[in-house]
Design a protein around this motif. Structure first.
Motif, PDB file in Angstrom:
ATOM      1  N   GLY A 242       0.823  -1.206   0.000  1.00 10.16           N
ATOM      2  CA  GLY A 242       0.000   0.000   0.000  1.00 10.16           C
ATOM      3  C   GLY A 242       0.859   1.258   0.000  1.00 10.16           C
ATOM      4  O   GLY A 242       0.623   2.189  -0.777  1.00 10.16           O
ATOM      5  N   PHE A 245       2.415   1.608  -3.317  1.00  8.06           N
ATOM      6  CA  PHE A 245       1.412   2.034  -4.295  1.00  8.06           C
ATOM      7  C   PHE A 245       1.221   3.547  -4.233  1.00  8.06           C
ATOM      8  O   PHE A 245       1.089   4.211  -5.251  1.00  8.06           O
ATOM      9  N   LEU A 246       1.233   4.103  -3.014  1.00  5.02           N
ATOM     10  CA  LEU A 246       1.050   5.545  -2.841  1.00  5.02           C
ATOM     11  C   LEU A 246       2.334   6.320  -3.129  1.00  5.02           C
ATOM     12  O   LEU A 246       2.337   7.542  -3.072  1.00  5.02           O
ATOM     13  N   GLY A 258       3.625  -3.069  -5.031  1.00  3.07           N
ATOM     14  CA  GLY A 258       2.651  -1.975  -4.985  1.00  3.07           C
ATOM     15  C   GLY A 258       2.953  -0.919  -6.034  1.00  3.07           C
ATOM     16  O   GLY A 258       2.046  -0.421  -6.710  1.00  3.07           O
ATOM     17  N   LEU A 261       1.846  -1.934  -9.483  1.00  6.41           N
ATOM     18  CA  LEU A 261       0.399  -1.797  -9.682  1.00  6.41           C
ATOM     19  C   LEU A 261       0.028  -0.339  -9.933  1.00  6.41           C
ATOM     20  O   LEU A 261      -0.862  -0.037 -10.723  1.00  6.41           O
ATOM     21  N   ARG A 265      -1.766   0.849 -13.371  1.00  7.15           N
ATOM     22  CA  ARG A 265      -3.050   1.537 -13.376  1.00  7.15           C
ATOM     23  C   ARG A 265      -3.122   2.574 -14.491  1.00  7.15           C
ATOM     24  O   ARG A 265      -4.187   2.835 -15.045  1.00  7.15           O
ATOM     25  N   LEU A 268      -3.998   0.740 -18.064  1.00  9.15           N
ATOM     26  CA  LEU A 268      -5.020  -0.310 -18.045  1.00  9.15           C
ATOM     27  C   LEU A 268      -5.622  -0.550 -19.427  1.00  9.15           C
ATOM     28  O   LEU A 268      -5.929  -1.688 -19.794  1.00  9.15           O
ATOM     29  N   ALA A 269      -5.794   0.506 -20.209  1.00  5.62           N
ATOM     30  CA  ALA A 269      -6.445   0.343 -21.505  1.00  5.62           C
ATOM     31  C   ALA A 269      -5.517  -0.345 -22.502  1.00  5.62           C
ATOM     32  O   ALA A 269      -5.951  -1.173 -23.302  1.00  5.62           O
ATOM     33  N   PRO A 272      -3.511  -4.366 -20.141  1.00  6.67           N
ATOM     34  CA  PRO A 272      -4.278  -4.869 -18.989  1.00  6.67           C
ATOM     35  C   PRO A 272      -3.569  -5.997 -18.238  1.00  6.67           C
ATOM     36  O   PRO A 272      -3.785  -6.151 -17.039  1.00  6.67           O
ATOM     37  N   ALA A 275      -1.267  -5.503 -14.740  1.00  5.46           N
ATOM     38  CA  ALA A 275      -1.758  -5.422 -13.363  1.00  5.46           C
ATOM     39  C   ALA A 275      -1.995  -6.792 -12.733  1.00  5.46           C
ATOM     40  O   ALA A 275      -2.194  -6.893 -11.525  1.00  5.46           O
ATOM     41  N   VAL A 276      -1.975  -7.848 -13.536  1.00  5.78           N
ATOM     42  CA  VAL A 276      -2.367  -9.159 -13.005  1.00  5.78           C
ATOM     43  C   VAL A 276      -1.288  -9.762 -12.103  1.00  5.78           C
ATOM     44  O   VAL A 276      -1.546 -10.120 -10.950  1.00  5.78           O
ATOM     45  N   GLY A 279      -0.390  -8.055  -8.522  1.00  6.47           N
ATOM     46  CA  GLY A 279      -1.508  -8.200  -7.596  1.00  6.47           C
ATOM     47  C   GLY A 279      -1.650  -9.627  -7.103  1.00  6.47           C
ATOM     48  O   GLY A 279      -1.852  -9.883  -5.908  1.00  6.47           O
ATOM     49  N   LEU A 280      -1.501 -10.564  -8.044  1.00  2.00           N
ATOM     50  CA  LEU A 280      -1.609 -11.978  -7.681  1.00  2.00           C
ATOM     51  C   LEU A 280      -0.502 -12.357  -6.696  1.00  2.00           C
ATOM     52  O   LEU A 280      -0.736 -13.098  -5.729  1.00  2.00           O
ATOM     53  N   ILE A 282       0.950 -10.466  -4.487  1.00  2.00           N
ATOM     54  CA  ILE A 282       0.611  -9.951  -3.148  1.00  2.00           C
ATOM     55  C   ILE A 282      -0.489 -10.806  -2.524  1.00  2.00           C
ATOM     56  O   ILE A 282      -0.363 -11.283  -1.384  1.00  2.00           O
TER      57      ILE A 282
ATOM     58  N   PHE B 145      -6.044  -1.751  -3.681  1.00  2.00           N
ATOM     59  CA  PHE B 145      -5.605  -1.175  -4.954  1.00  2.00           C
ATOM     60  C   PHE B 145      -5.640  -2.200  -6.076  1.00  2.00           C
ATOM     61  O   PHE B 145      -5.776  -1.845  -7.230  1.00  2.00           O
ATOM     62  N   TRP B 146      -5.552  -3.491  -5.728  1.00  2.00           N
ATOM     63  CA  TRP B 146      -5.658  -4.488  -6.796  1.00  2.00           C
ATOM     64  C   TRP B 146      -7.113  -4.746  -7.151  1.00  2.00           C
ATOM     65  O   TRP B 146      -7.464  -4.785  -8.338  1.00  2.00           O
ATOM     66  N   ILE B 149      -8.309  -1.926  -9.252  1.00  2.00           N
ATOM     67  CA  ILE B 149      -7.802  -1.989 -10.628  1.00  2.00           C
ATOM     68  C   ILE B 149      -8.547  -3.065 -11.429  1.00  2.00           C
ATOM     69  O   ILE B 149      -8.943  -2.848 -12.569  1.00  2.00           O
ATOM     70  N   LEU B 153     -10.739  -2.587 -14.722  1.00  2.00           N
ATOM     71  CA  LEU B 153     -10.468  -3.370 -15.939  1.00  2.00           C
ATOM     72  C   LEU B 153     -11.753  -3.983 -16.481  1.00  2.00           C
ATOM     73  O   LEU B 153     -12.027  -3.935 -17.678  1.00  2.00           O
ATOM     74  N   VAL B 157     -12.959  -0.609 -18.548  1.00  2.00           N
ATOM     75  CA  VAL B 157     -12.188  -0.828 -19.773  1.00  2.00           C
ATOM     76  C   VAL B 157     -12.892  -1.835 -20.672  1.00  2.00           C
ATOM     77  O   VAL B 157     -13.104  -1.578 -21.862  1.00  2.00           O
ATOM     78  N   ILE B 256      -6.085   4.840  -0.039  1.00  2.00           N
ATOM     79  CA  ILE B 256      -5.596   4.107  -1.205  1.00  2.00           C
ATOM     80  C   ILE B 256      -6.633   4.099  -2.330  1.00  2.00           C
ATOM     81  O   ILE B 256      -6.309   4.326  -3.495  1.00  2.00           O
ATOM     82  N   VAL B 271      -1.790  12.453   0.276  1.00  2.71           N
ATOM     83  CA  VAL B 271      -0.679  11.837  -0.445  1.00  2.71           C
ATOM     84  C   VAL B 271       0.052  12.859  -1.308  1.00  2.71           C
ATOM     85  O   VAL B 271       1.291  12.913  -1.321  1.00  2.71           O
TER      86      VAL B 271
END
Lengths: 305, 319
Positions: A242, A245-246, A258, A261, A265, A268-269, A272, A275-276, A279-280, A282, B145-146, B149, B153, B157, B256, B271
């Motif tokens: 976290g 991420f910040l 983080g 990710l 973000r 994403l378009a 994609p 991001a997988v 995150g997985l 974590i 955050f995941w 996202i 998606l 998206v 977050i 932040v």
């Protein structure tokens, strides 16, 4: 009878007078049986194996034939998964998989150090507070209560705001969050041990403060400490991710789950898949640590029954 | 009740004291001399000393702390180093967005938690219970955050059903406002409903095992009445108590989530301000967040003491 004169007159190998069976013993020797019981359940086996996989990846991923995590190749920016890059490439054309592995290593390192710091300070002050009682206990616990009253993430952000950002600062932030949690748990476990007969026996045999605290109170609090270690392990992974991420945790160019990710973000378009993976990585680590905490709790509860 | 209430109020004093010291520390941790910000980089030493004196920076730290506390209590947190606006006006501008998000997130979490908790407790150990247990474990392990996202998606998206971020102000149309609120609120709800679900399930199962429930069942009371009055009313207590704890964690999640969805709230402000080293804003927003948590916990405890008198005996040590 004073403890010192007692140990002078007896050979080293002879058992100490106040070592009453299950009540005392070194911390390590008490860990063997529970460890065996942990891997005897299916969930425990899976959790232990999962954690082992993470540790092996975190320590040994460099042995794998992967591109270096900081190798920039602008010709393959944001490409999807391929044979050369199993999880694709990031915005600089770096290999996402090797960056995830490197990030896992950093995550485990930061978590392990912050857990150790929180554990040592929290456990020792917790035992000390319980055994001292009176104003020492009151002052320590009020201070810890105030820290506990602040939500973990907000507290970690506050610490990061004061001392700065980076892996080392994140360790401090996580330790500040974790220390009061360990102290609270150890203190309450010690308070329930203190009135028991074996403590009274040790006191009347002249056992020193240190002996009672570290040879009696500590070994009998191992269960709750172990549970809290696993819980806080999961927490520290989430909090570090976290913070990163910040932008307040591990700083680029070092990879962090983080941070990846946070970058993913923005794409994403177009990318994609980016991001997988992080995150997985974590989520599975946290799931493993939480499962481990459950199993450890089951074991220590069963012992109490 | 009054005795308990005043004792409970007193418990928050050390907390608030330490929180205020931390906030003050953040302000003083600002690298460089705050007087330099005000006087400008080209100020002569004489001007700098005069500004220092006017700002009270030449006083001992405890004097500075007391003065800061007096100002803070009046809602005066000084000026932002970056924008020059007063900190309180910056915060007031961002506060509504954060309140919308936090409340919506709590509502989603509570509704999901209640449904899953009730269903899981219906047949403990059954297949549905195990599935819900797995779901809550997975949900707890996925960081906000995941999940945020992934939701973007899928719903923005891929399906293009909902906006991927930014708040649409309620004044610009209530429909657009709610559609911009759905994804962030669900993100928060997904992350925090497991706590509610687990507390509710545990509470219901414990209440159902009580001797008075067995009595009610064996004397042939209407099962629905028994559930409502004997089981639910007692079994829901742990979940109600957990509201304070969940709210605290959720505020961390809000920071977050705001960052994920570019939500213009206090979290984003905090932040960005940390990044800009705008410490006056950082300390005020942190102080506000912790105050909110302390206040919610206080209200929850007092409300519980009214609803459930025995809980007054075990005045909780955690504030």
């Amino acid at each position: 009878m004073k403890m010192t004169s007692d140990s002078l007159t007896r050979p080293e190998s002879a058992p100490l007078v106040d070592d009453f069976g299950a009540a005392s013993g070194s911390v390590l020797s008490k860990m063997v049986a529970p460890m065996r019981r942990l891997v005897s359940s299916r969930k425990g086996k899976a959790a232990a194996a999962g954690l082992a996989v993470y540790v092996v990846i975190g320590l040994g991923w460099r042995l794998l034939p992967l591109p270096a995590p900081d190798y920039i190749d602008q010709t393959v920016r944001l490409r999807g998964p391929s044979a050369g890059h199993l999880l694709g490439t990031d915005e600089f054309g770096r290999d996402i998989l090797s960056r995830i592995f490197d990030g896992i290593g950093i995550t485990l390192g930061v978590s392990a150090i912050s857990i150790s710091v929180a554990l040592v300070i929290g456990v020792s002050t917790g035992i000390f507070a319980a055994y001292s009682g009176g104003w020492v206990d009151a002052v320590l616990m009020r201070a810890y209560d105030a820290l506990l009253a602040m939500p973990d993430m907000i507290l970690a952000i506050a610490v990061a705001a004061i001392i700065g950002t980076g892996a080392r600062d994140a360790i401090v932030a996580l330790a500040v969050v974790g220390t009061p949690q360990f102290a609270r748990i150890v203190r309450s476990s010690c308070l329930s041990e203190l009135p028991k007969t074996y403590i009274e026996a040790s006191v009347s045999l002249g056992g020193s403060r240190a002996r009672i605290m570290f040879r009696h109170l500590l070994p009998n609090s191992v269960g709750p400490i172990a549970v809290q270690t696993a819980i806080f392990g999961a927490f520290s992974v989430l909090m570090l991710a976290g913070l990163s991420f910040l932008g307040l945790g591990v700083q680029p160019p070092a990879p962090s789950l983080g941070g990846m990710l946070s970058t993913a973000r923005q794409y994403l378009a177009t990318a994609p898949w980016y991001a997988v993976g992080p995150g997985l990585a974590i989520a599975l680590l946290v799931l493993t640590l939480n499962a481990l905490a459950d199993c450890v709790r089951d074991i220590t509860d069963r012992r109490g029954r | 009740m009054i005795g308990y209430g005043s004792k409970r109020l007193l418990q928050t004093v050390p907390t608030l004291f330490i929180v205020s010291v931390v906030s003050f520390a953040i302000l003083r941790a600002a690298p460089g001399n705050p007087a330099q910000y005000v006087a400008g980089l080209t100020a002569t030493p004489q001007v700098l000393a005069a500004v220092s004196h006017r700002m009270g920076l030449d006083q001992p730290l405890y004097v500075q702390y007391v003065r800061w506390l007096g100002d803070a209590l009046q809602g005066n947190f000084g000026h932002s180093y970056v924008s020059g606006r007063t900190v309180s006006s910056l915060i007031l501008a961002k506060l509504p967005a954060t309140i919308y998000l936090a409340v919506a997130g709590m509502v989603v979490a509570a509704v999901m938690g209640t449904i899953f908790g009730l269903v899981a407790a219906a047949r403990p150990g059954g297949r549905v219970d195990s599935a819900i247990s797995l779901l809550t474990s997975v949900s707890l392990a996925i960081p906000t955050f995941w999940s945020g996202i992934l939701l973007i998606l899928l719903f923005s998206v891929r399906l293009n059903w909902l906006p991927s971020g930014f708040m649409s102000s309620p004044s610009q149309g209530i429909g657009a406002f709610f559609s911009s609120l759905i994804l962030p609120a669900v993100t928060l709800g997904l992350n925090y409903f497991p706590v509610f679900a687990r507390f509710l399930r545990g509470g219901l199962l414990e209440a159902r095992g009580q001797p008075y429930v067995r009595t009610a069942v064996s004397k042939g009371l209407d099962p629905w009445y028994t559930f409502r009055v004997y089981v639910l009313r007692n079994g829901i207590q742990p979940m109600l108590t957990s509201i304070g704890m969940v709210f605290g964690r959720l505020l961390g999640g809000v920071v977050i989530t705001e960052s994920v969805f570019s939500w213009p709230g206090l979290g984003s402000l905090m932040v960005t301000s940390i990044g800009n080293r705008d410490y006056a804003v950082v300390q005020a927003s942190l102080l506000l967040a912790v105050l909110a948590v302390v206040l919610v916990n206080l209200v929850v405890d007092l409300a519980q003491a009214i609803v459930d008198p025995p809980s007054r005996l075990t005045a909780r040590s955690m504030t």
